[in-house]
Design an enzyme around this catalytic site. Structure first.
Site, PDB file in Angstrom:
ATOM      1  N   LYS A 194     -30.676 -22.943 -88.639  1.00 12.48           N
ATOM      2  CA  LYS A 194     -30.926 -22.154 -89.847  1.00 12.48           C
ATOM      3  C   LYS A 194     -32.424 -22.216 -90.126  1.00 12.48           C
ATOM      4  O   LYS A 194     -32.986 -23.308 -90.217  1.00 12.48           O
ATOM      5  CB  LYS A 194     -30.148 -22.792 -91.007  1.00 12.48           C
ATOM      6  CG  LYS A 194     -30.475 -22.261 -92.374  1.00 12.48           C
ATOM      7  CD  LYS A 194     -29.858 -23.154 -93.437  1.00 12.48           C
ATOM      8  CE  LYS A 194     -30.688 -24.365 -93.692  1.00 12.48           C
ATOM      9  NZ  LYS A 194     -31.622 -24.423 -94.754  1.00 12.48           N
ATOM     10  N   ASP A 240     -25.834 -26.112 -97.423  1.00 15.65           N
ATOM     11  CA  ASP A 240     -26.230 -25.150 -96.392  1.00 15.65           C
ATOM     12  C   ASP A 240     -25.072 -24.676 -95.530  1.00 15.65           C
ATOM     13  O   ASP A 240     -25.231 -23.752 -94.730  1.00 15.65           O
ATOM     14  CB  ASP A 240     -27.271 -25.790 -95.458  1.00 15.65           C
ATOM     15  CG  ASP A 240     -28.599 -26.010 -96.151  1.00 15.65           C
ATOM     16  OD1 ASP A 240     -28.840 -25.351 -97.188  1.00 15.65           O
ATOM     17  OD2 ASP A 240     -29.391 -26.827 -95.652  1.00 15.65           O
TER      18      ASP A 240
HETATM   19  O1  C5P Z   1     -25.858 -30.352-100.329  1.00 19.37           O
HETATM   20  P1  C5P Z   1     -26.448 -31.366 -99.423  1.00 19.37           P
HETATM   21  O2  C5P Z   1     -25.563 -32.578 -99.274  1.00 19.37           O
HETATM   22  O3  C5P Z   1     -26.848 -30.808 -98.094  1.00 19.37           O
HETATM   23  O4  C5P Z   1     -27.788 -31.843-100.104  1.00 19.37           O
HETATM   24  C1  C5P Z   1     -28.463 -33.003 -99.694  1.00 19.37           C
HETATM   25  C2  C5P Z   1     -29.406 -33.441-100.789  1.00 19.37           C
HETATM   26  O5  C5P Z   1     -30.486 -32.529-100.910  1.00 19.37           O
HETATM   27  C3  C5P Z   1     -28.773 -33.502-102.151  1.00 19.37           C
HETATM   28  O6  C5P Z   1     -28.156 -34.739-102.377  1.00 19.37           O
HETATM   29  C4  C5P Z   1     -29.961 -33.303-103.048  1.00 19.37           C
HETATM   30  O7  C5P Z   1     -30.685 -34.506-103.173  1.00 19.37           O
HETATM   31  C5  C5P Z   1     -30.831 -32.345-102.264  1.00 19.37           C
HETATM   32  N1  C5P Z   1     -30.634 -30.931-102.632  1.00 19.37           N
HETATM   33  C6  C5P Z   1     -31.068 -30.503-103.869  1.00 19.37           C
HETATM   34  N2  C5P Z   1     -30.916 -29.180-104.219  1.00 19.37           N
HETATM   35  C7  C5P Z   1     -30.362 -28.312-103.363  1.00 19.37           C
HETATM   36  C8  C5P Z   1     -29.909 -28.742-102.095  1.00 19.37           C
HETATM   37  C9  C5P Z   1     -30.061 -30.068-101.763  1.00 19.37           C
HETATM   38  O8  C5P Z   1     -31.588 -31.284-104.675  1.00 19.37           O
HETATM   39  N3  C5P Z   1     -30.264 -27.021-103.697  1.00 19.37           N
END
Ligand code: C5P
Length: 291
Positions: A9, A141
């Site tokens: 991505k 994602d």
């Molecule tokens: O959703 P995911 O587990 O991939 O996100 C990993 C980390 O990235 C989250 O715990 C957060 O700290 C950060 N994040 C965020 N805002 C987003 C996506 C991710 O703060 N839109």
């Protein structure tokens, strides 16, 4: 048994609109799936458990345990399947070429490919909305990776609207620097939520691109700025940071000779000193596909 490709991505543009009460950040991003790098998955029903085997050039920093996003994707999908259809086990093998902690969504792409593959293999006929719901439970994602192509990502990333982008080519350069996404968002908060003023002129039709996480990523990993500057000098063109980094990308018109730029990067000192990752000219790809 079936074989699948999971595409990296690439975030072309990323505005961070603010921190939410749940700790996530509200974003507005333009994202595409690119053909290189990609992971290759083999998925086989059977056995008595969910197993994962990793191979390939990009296994550093990736574990094959229950916390691997692909394994979590198997469990999340099987939880929605009735007893009669649920297989006794699932064996997943991934040849990893998408480097971890590079901002290229490798783990998310693998998880998405697992969802799409198992839906297909078990003949579940899940709707796009049902797949997106399971995907969103796995990570911000994963919904985009299930859809692939080009999309505007909003919310924390799970709100996807298909976007139209012109054909273009991109060189993806990955330094041997691992950057953890949560650390970058944390730094963005600590810096007071900076809006990136560095705007990269993209091929016609893509508009000007900026990444609000760039200053935060360069604070978390100070060697990143030097890498980007060196890359830009080598190819005589501006580079964008891929998501929270560490990969950087240089965009070209679709008919441009991006391969020459690749060759130049490989030949330059940058390849031996800091850029030993994946460097390819590539194009935009659809959802995870059977090769
Ligand atoms: O959703 P995911 O587990 O991939 O996100 C990993 C980390 O990235 C989250 O715990 C957060 O700290 C950060 N994040 C965020 N805002 C987003 C996506 C991710 O703060 N839109």
């Amino acid at each position: 048994m079936s074989d699948w490709r999971a595409f990296a991505k690439l975030t072309l543009s990323l505005r961070v609109l603010g921190r939410r009460a749940d700790g996530y950040h509200e974003i507005d991003a333009l994202t595409v799936s690119v053909s290189e790098p990609h992971d290759e998955l083999t998925i086989e029903l059977g056995g008595s458990d969910v197993t994962l085997e990793l191979s390939g050039r990009a296994t550093t920093g990736v574990t094959a345990g229950r916390d691997n996003l692909a394994v979590r994707a198997v469990h999340a999908l099987l939880a929605t399947v009735d007893d009669a259809r649920r297989p006794s086990g699932v064996r997943v093998a991934i040849r990893k070429e998408i480097p971890a902690s590079a901002g290229l969504g490798g783990g998310s792409a693998d998880a998405a490919a697992v969802l799409v593959a198992l839906d297909h293999q078990l003949d579940l006929g899940l709707t796009a909305d049902e797949l997106a719901l399971i995907a969103a439970g796995l990570g911000s994602d994963v919904p985009f990776c299930v859809r692939g192509g080009a999309a505007r990502m909003r919310g924390r990333g799970e709100r996807i609207d298909r976007a139209t982008v012109p054909r273009f080519r991109v060189l993806v350069a990955v330094p041997p620097l691992s950057i953890a996404t949560p650390a970058v968002y944390r730094a963005w908060d600590e810096m007071g939520g900076p809006v990136s003023t560095r705007v990269v002129r993209a091929p016609s039709g893509l508009g000007d691109l900026a990444n609000d996480l760039e200053p935060a990523a360069e604070r978390v990993e100070p060697r990143l700025a030097a890498f980007r500057t060196q890359l830009e000098a080598t190819v005589s063109a501006p580079a964008i940071l891929a998501g929270s980094g560490s990969a950087c990308a240089v965009l070209y018109e679709h008919d441009a000779d991006a391969t020459t730029a690749c060759d130049r990067v490989v030949a330059a000192a940058i390849a031996s000193t800091c850029c030993v990752g994946v460097i390819r000219a590539t194009g935009v790809e659809p959802v995870a596909v059977e090769p």
